[in-house]
Design a protein around this motif. Structure first.
Motif, mmCIF file in Angstrom:
data_model
loop_
_atom_site.group_PDB
_atom_site.id
_atom_site.type_symbol
_atom_site.label_atom_id
_atom_site.label_comp_id
_atom_site.label_asym_id
_atom_site.label_seq_id
_atom_site.Cartn_x
_atom_site.Cartn_y
_atom_site.Cartn_z
ATOM 1 N N SER A 96 -66.204 8.707 17.532
ATOM 2 C CA SER A 96 -65.914 10.131 17.684
ATOM 3 C C SER A 96 -65.886 10.480 19.171
ATOM 4 N N THR A 97 -65.664 9.471 20.010
ATOM 5 C CA THR A 97 -65.604 9.690 21.452
ATOM 6 C C THR A 97 -64.495 10.673 21.801
ATOM 7 N N ASP A 98 -63.338 10.463 21.199
ATOM 8 C CA ASP A 98 -62.210 11.382 21.345
ATOM 9 C C ASP A 98 -62.062 12.110 20.015
ATOM 10 N N LEU A 99 -62.372 13.412 20.005
ATOM 11 C CA LEU A 99 -62.387 14.164 18.749
ATOM 12 C C LEU A 99 -61.006 14.396 18.160
ATOM 13 N N SER A 100 -59.968 14.053 18.897
ATOM 14 C CA SER A 100 -58.617 14.122 18.345
ATOM 15 C C SER A 100 -58.202 12.786 17.739
ATOM 16 N N LYS A 101 -59.050 11.767 17.935
ATOM 17 C CA LYS A 101 -58.717 10.422 17.444
ATOM 18 C C LYS A 101 -59.978 9.741 16.919
ATOM 19 N N THR A 102 -60.537 10.309 15.895
ATOM 20 C CA THR A 102 -61.772 9.758 15.336
ATOM 21 C C THR A 102 -61.454 8.672 14.311
ATOM 22 N N TYR A 103 -62.481 7.948 13.959
ATOM 23 C CA TYR A 103 -62.404 7.054 12.801
ATOM 24 C C TYR A 103 -63.813 6.965 12.218
ATOM 25 N N PRO A 104 -63.982 7.261 10.929
ATOM 26 C CA PRO A 104 -62.983 7.765 9.971
ATOM 27 C C PRO A 104 -62.591 9.228 10.277
ATOM 28 N N SER A 105 -61.941 9.865 9.280
ATOM 29 C CA SER A 105 -61.611 11.280 9.405
ATOM 30 C C SER A 105 -62.884 12.119 9.425
ATOM 31 N N ILE A 106 -62.810 13.256 10.101
ATOM 32 C CA ILE A 106 -63.932 14.185 10.114
ATOM 33 C C ILE A 106 -63.509 15.491 9.450
ATOM 34 N N TYR A 107 -64.525 16.321 9.130
ATOM 35 C CA TYR A 107 -64.220 17.654 8.608
ATOM 36 C C TYR A 107 -63.291 18.374 9.587
ATOM 37 N N GLY A 122 -53.701 8.596 12.053
ATOM 38 C CA GLY A 122 -52.957 9.577 11.279
ATOM 39 C C GLY A 122 -53.240 9.529 9.793
ATOM 40 N N ASN A 123 -54.289 8.810 9.400
ATOM 41 C CA ASN A 123 -54.647 8.684 7.985
ATOM 42 C C ASN A 123 -55.873 9.532 7.651
ATOM 43 N N TYR A 124 -56.030 9.811 6.366
ATOM 44 C CA TYR A 124 -57.251 10.474 5.896
ATOM 45 C C TYR A 124 -58.183 9.375 5.375
ATOM 46 N N SER A 125 -59.029 8.889 6.257
ATOM 47 C CA SER A 125 -59.934 7.783 5.942
ATOM 48 C C SER A 125 -61.343 8.322 5.740
ATOM 49 N N PHE A 126 -62.150 7.599 4.982
ATOM 50 C CA PHE A 126 -63.472 8.109 4.626
ATOM 51 C C PHE A 126 -64.586 7.223 5.160
ATOM 52 N N MET A 127 -65.771 7.836 5.253
ATOM 53 C CA MET A 127 -66.989 7.081 5.541
ATOM 54 C C MET A 127 -67.491 6.512 4.225
ATOM 55 N N PRO A 128 -67.633 5.186 4.137
ATOM 56 C CA PRO A 128 -68.105 4.589 2.880
ATOM 57 C C PRO A 128 -69.468 5.111 2.467
ATOM 58 N N THR A 129 -69.730 5.050 1.164
ATOM 59 C CA THR A 129 -70.985 5.553 0.615
ATOM 60 C C THR A 129 -72.136 4.585 0.823
ATOM 61 N N GLU A 130 -71.892 3.292 0.613
ATOM 62 C CA GLU A 130 -72.972 2.311 0.641
ATOM 63 C C GLU A 130 -73.090 1.623 2.003
ATOM 64 N N LEU A 186 -59.611 20.674 4.575
ATOM 65 C CA LEU A 186 -61.030 20.318 4.611
ATOM 66 C C LEU A 186 -61.297 19.224 5.641
ATOM 67 N N PHE A 187 -60.326 18.341 5.862
ATOM 68 C CA PHE A 187 -60.497 17.217 6.790
ATOM 69 C C PHE A 187 -59.286 17.137 7.716
ATOM 70 N N GLN A 188 -59.391 16.317 8.738
ATOM 71 C CA GLN A 188 -58.254 16.119 9.620
ATOM 72 C C GLN A 188 -58.004 14.627 9.792
ATOM 73 N N PRO A 189 -56.772 14.254 10.138
ATOM 74 C CA PRO A 189 -56.432 12.830 10.204
ATOM 75 C C PRO A 189 -57.250 12.075 11.251
ATOM 76 N N ASP A 190 -57.400 10.772 11.019
ATOM 77 C CA ASP A 190 -58.103 9.918 11.971
ATOM 78 C C ASP A 190 -57.157 9.471 13.087
ATOM 79 N N LYS A 191 -57.584 8.526 13.905
ATOM 80 C CA LYS A 191 -56.800 8.084 15.065
ATOM 81 C C LYS A 191 -55.461 7.462 14.673
#
Length: 475
Positions: free
Chosen positions: A282-293, A261-269, A254-259
């Protein structure tokens, strides 16, 4: 009928990303304002024209020809029911009995109550299922044409029955709060029949046939242009990564690792988003932060299946039905387990359908090997153990959590419906959105309805807003 176009999904996702918490809404703290760039009202009625045209032609046939063509009308009615339930779920009371009657001189249709529409749809689906039971295509030229002209199931009557009964289960659960007796009876009938989406073979999926145009007018283009809303949402991460349990195997497809190599999330609040805002990229789509779909599973996957009705959803419906009505004798924990197993299976299958490993920003980790069954079994055992010791309401909440994962961003209409339905019973337990986002209960009617059909529109004018709950919510 069964997959999203570019425009529909682009606007739907933007509207529901925050409301459902199914996409990583980068919360800025501002109170939401309701709106939906897509108009389901006009869209669904335009899709009904083909069914209505077929019905008009059928009405003029001889009785002998009507008998030959009845399979076309039975299955056409299932499509009509599928469209109408979506329409009334989104808009509440809508023209139903008098709809599409311009050829008969009725230009001003009355608005039917949602309750009456649901009753009619469930009755029609039951009738069609009964007629299809035991039906075998004949050898006449007309019935042979059904094998060719049925672009959905290629004339497979058993698949039509499975689709029809699966719809009955979905809609029965929709009214479980407001009309539990009808819901229970419908579920009992379908379970006794035994023909519905019970496994992968009987799940209803669709792979688009015009894949060369995926980035022109299909869902894939919507995903490309929605990347700013495609972060891994914190509330989904919390469901998929629980302390003391193995990680959900679906997290990797469902998701891919961030820059890092972790599965990090966008906070809710908003305050938590502010803390990490300088690092969001998301400048480099292979090295985003947080993780993307996961782009290999979704955006870049032109062979991606639309999950129309899967066995995973049906197992979760059965699990909830067993919780509501123990006398049905459903093994609730087993249904819950099967739902998770089959969701894992189909999402790894989905990911593997992508044959493109050369797109810009591709990372090998976006196409992971499926874990062996022993690893999956350890995860399933932990989920069943958690479910078994939970109280009655928390069990319903855990079932909802699995729908939240399984539907994710791909099935916003169904996730929206379950969120609205369960709010009366479970309240904040089903709220996955940020605190500044309010639940949109329905969409509004086009302005042309009040202008062109003013007399009948007065009956629904008071509910022409985003905040009046649907009838089946019981609120």
């Amino acid at each position: 009928m069964f997959r999203y176009s570019y425009g529909e999904f682009y606007h739907t996702f933007r509207a529901f990303n925050g409301i459902l918490g199914s996409g990583g809404y980068a919360n800025d703290g501002a109170a939401n304002t309701f709106g939906w760039g897509h108009s389901p009202y006009g869209d669904f009625y335009s899709k009904l024209r083909s069914v209505k045209a077929m019905s008009d032609v059928y009405a003029k046939l001889s009785e002998a020809d009507k008998t030959e063509y009845q399979i076309f009308m039975w299955t056409g009615n299932v499509i009509k029911d599928y469209i109408f339930y979506h329409l009334t779920d989104d808009c509440g009371d809508v023209p139903y009995t008098d709809a599409m009657q311009a050829q008969q001189g009725n230009f001003f249709p009355k608005f039917d109550k949602q309750k009456d529409i649901y009753h009619a749809i469930l009755a029609d689906l039951k009738d069609v299922s009964g007629k299809l039971k035991g039906f075998t295509l004949g050898t006449s030229a007309i019935q042979k044409q059904f094998l060719i002209n049925d672009v959905w199931f290629a004339g497979d009557v058993a698949k039509w029955r499975s689709f029809t009964n699966s719809l009955r289960l979905r809609l029965a659960m929709r009214i479980s709060v407001i009309e539990p007796d009808l819901a229970k009876t419908t579920i009992q009938e379908v379970l006794a029949d035994g023909v519905y989406a019970t496994n992968r073979a009987t799940s209803v999926t669709l792979v688009d046939r015009e894949q060369d145009r995926a980035f022109e007018y299909l869902l894939n283009r919507s995903l490309q242009e929605s990347r700013g809303n495609l972060w891994m949402p914190e509330n989904m991460a919390k469901v998929m990564r629980k302390a003391g349990q193995p990680d959900d195997p679906r997290i990797k497809v469902l998701f891919q690792p961030d820059k890092d190599g972790n599965y990090s999330f966008m906070p809710t609040e908003a305050n938590d988003v502010s803390v990490i805002r300088p690092n969001i990229t998301s400048t480099d789509l292979s090295k985003t932060y947080p993780s993307i779909y996961n782009r290999s599973t979704f955006e870049m996957n032109v062979g991606m299946m639309a999950l129309i009705i899967t066995s995973s959803e049906i197992h979760l419906i059965k699990a909830e039905a067993g919780l509501r009505w123990p006398e049905l004798g459903i093994d609730v924990a087993n249904e819950y387990k099967l739902a998770i197993q089959e969701s894992i299976d189909i999402y790894y299958e989905e990911n593997a359908l992508n044959t493109n490993k050369t797109y810009a920003g591709y990372i090998p980790a976006s196409m992971p090997a499926k874990p062996d069954q022993a690893t999956i079994d350890l995860f399933l055992a932990a989920k069943v153990a958690e479910f078994t010791i939970a109280g009655a309401d928390e069990k319903k909440g855990l079932v909802f959590d699995q729908k939240y994962i399984h539907f994710n961003m791909l099935k916003p209409y169904e996730l929206w419906a379950d969120t609205r339905r369960l709010t009366k019973e479970l309240g904040a337990r089903v709220k996955k959105s940020p605190s500044n986002i309010k639940l949109m209960e329905r969409t509004v009617y086009p302005n042309t309805e009040e202008l062109n059909n003013n007399t009948n529109f007065q009956a629904v004018k008071a509910q022409n807003n985003y905040t009046t709950p649907n009838w089946w919510t019981g609120r």
